[in-house]
Design an enzyme around this catalytic site. Structure first.
Site, PDB file in Angstrom:
ATOM      1  N   PRO A   2       0.847  -1.197   0.000  1.00  0.00           N
ATOM      2  CA  PRO A   2       0.000   0.000   0.000  1.00  0.00           C
ATOM      3  C   PRO A   2       0.877   1.239   0.000  1.00  0.00           C
ATOM      4  CG  PRO A   2      -0.582  -1.483   1.814  1.00  0.00           C
ATOM      5  CD  PRO A   2       0.712  -1.953   1.254  1.00  0.00           C
ATOM      6  N   GLU A   3       0.778   1.998  -1.064  1.00  0.00           N
ATOM      7  CA  GLU A   3       1.503   3.258  -1.151  1.00  0.00           C
ATOM      8  C   GLU A   3       0.470   4.375  -1.092  1.00  0.00           C
ATOM      9  OE1 GLU A   3       4.402   3.114  -4.374  1.00  0.00           O
ATOM     10  OE2 GLU A   3       4.484   0.934  -4.233  1.00  0.00           O
TER      11      GLU A   3
END
Length: 293
Positions: A2-3
């Site tokens: 998850p960015e």
DNA sequence: CCGCGGGCCTGAGAGC
DNA sequence: TGCTCTCAGGCCCGCG
């Protein structure tokens, strides 16, 4: 994994369930995520209202009526799910998914909005932490973060200044949260390809000696903004088991131009290159050696 | 201060 | 089919 775009997608999914709602009941199903939770974690949440849900880089920040902020990070494999079913569920009836998943549902919030929010994280690289809102900028986890790439303050001048004199590769610099906050391996690769800059390029080359930005810095800023905006628009990327809060998948993985495309043709118009994978500072980098210079 | 590399952690997928 | 091995990459920390 998850960015920034995935975390922003999660934030938008959680917002209706959390904002303005009270924690009626909190379940901490194990005492540790990445770090041990405080012993009074549950008590400090129950009865408190979420005044707002914000995001800084890859961190979610829930502003509580108690004057504390609940800081949350998804790590590598963390995900939130929101279940709307109106009625408050008893413990043990929080979950209606398969057991394998249940074992990694570490935190459960039963909200006064009627929503049940679960935090699932198989690898436990994620964490939650309660910090005082007063002096939040002193929080060690947030203190050294660079600018928000989608914020007004982030521009070529600022990026060039941060890159001035740096001897590392552009790949390493953009992965450094102190330079710009929120990018991870995937979006660094994608942004560099859009900017037609090699991940191996020396970081200091996007600034003049005085720190003034050049054309490459301008391109890089535009590329970073564009790829993040496009990804948020698509609901983030869903690789492996990452999901949105409603259980649906994001679509941006179908728009990757280099990430995980080793051996495939470069999609840059007029470029006959083939995507290569190399390892930089222990991480995979995907790029086109023909159009990225 | 800077940059690199190790460690944390589990599951998916490859290869035998 | 089943075992073992590698890899995925967020962030912190210790080392030189």
């Amino acid at each position: 994994m998850p960015e920034l775009p995935e975390v922003e997608t999660v934030r938008r999914g959680l917002q209706p369930a959390l904002e303005g709602a009270r924690f009626d009941r909190v379940l901490a199903r194990r005492p540790d995520l990445r770090w041990p939770l405080p012993k009074d974690f549950v008590q400090r949440l129950e009865g408190k209202t979420v005044k707002g849900l914000g995001r800084r880089a890859k961190y979610l920040l829930a502003d509580l009526s108690s004057g504390e902020v609940l800081l949350m990070h998804l790590g590598m494999s963390g995900s939130f799910r929101v279940f709307h079913d109106g009625r408050k569920r008893k413990p043990g009836r929080f979950h209606h998914e398969r057991n394998k998943q249940l074992t990694h549902d570490h935190i459960v919030f039963a909200m006064s909005s009627g929503a049940t929010v679960t935090f699932n994280d198989p690898r436990r690289f994620g964490f939650m932490k309660l910090v005082p809102r007063a002096g939040l900028e002193q929080e060690p986890l947030l203190r050294s973060l660079g600018p928000e790439p989608l914020g007004n303050a982030f521009d070529a001048a600022m990026l060039a200044q941060a890159c001035r004199g740096k001897k590392t590769s552009l790949k390493a610099a953009l992965s450094d949260q102190r330079v710009v906050a929120g990018l991870g391996n995937i979006y660094v690769c994608e942004a560099l390809h859009r900017a037609r800059l090699s991940p191996k390029r020396k970081t200091s080359t996007i600034a003049s000696r005085s720190g003034a930005p050049n054309d490459q810095a301008e391109r890089l800023v535009a590329a970073i903004r564009a790829v993040l905006e496009d990804a948020i628009e698509a609901g983030g990327s869903s690789l492996r088991d990452h999901r949105r809060t409603d259980g649906e998948v994001g679509y941006f993985q179908h728009h990757f131009r280099v990430y995980d495309r080793e051996g495939q043709h470069c999609v840059t118009p007029g470029c006959a290159g083939t995507i290569r994978r190399i390892v930089q500072t222990g991480r995979s980098t995907f790029f086109c050696p023909v159009c990225q210079k």
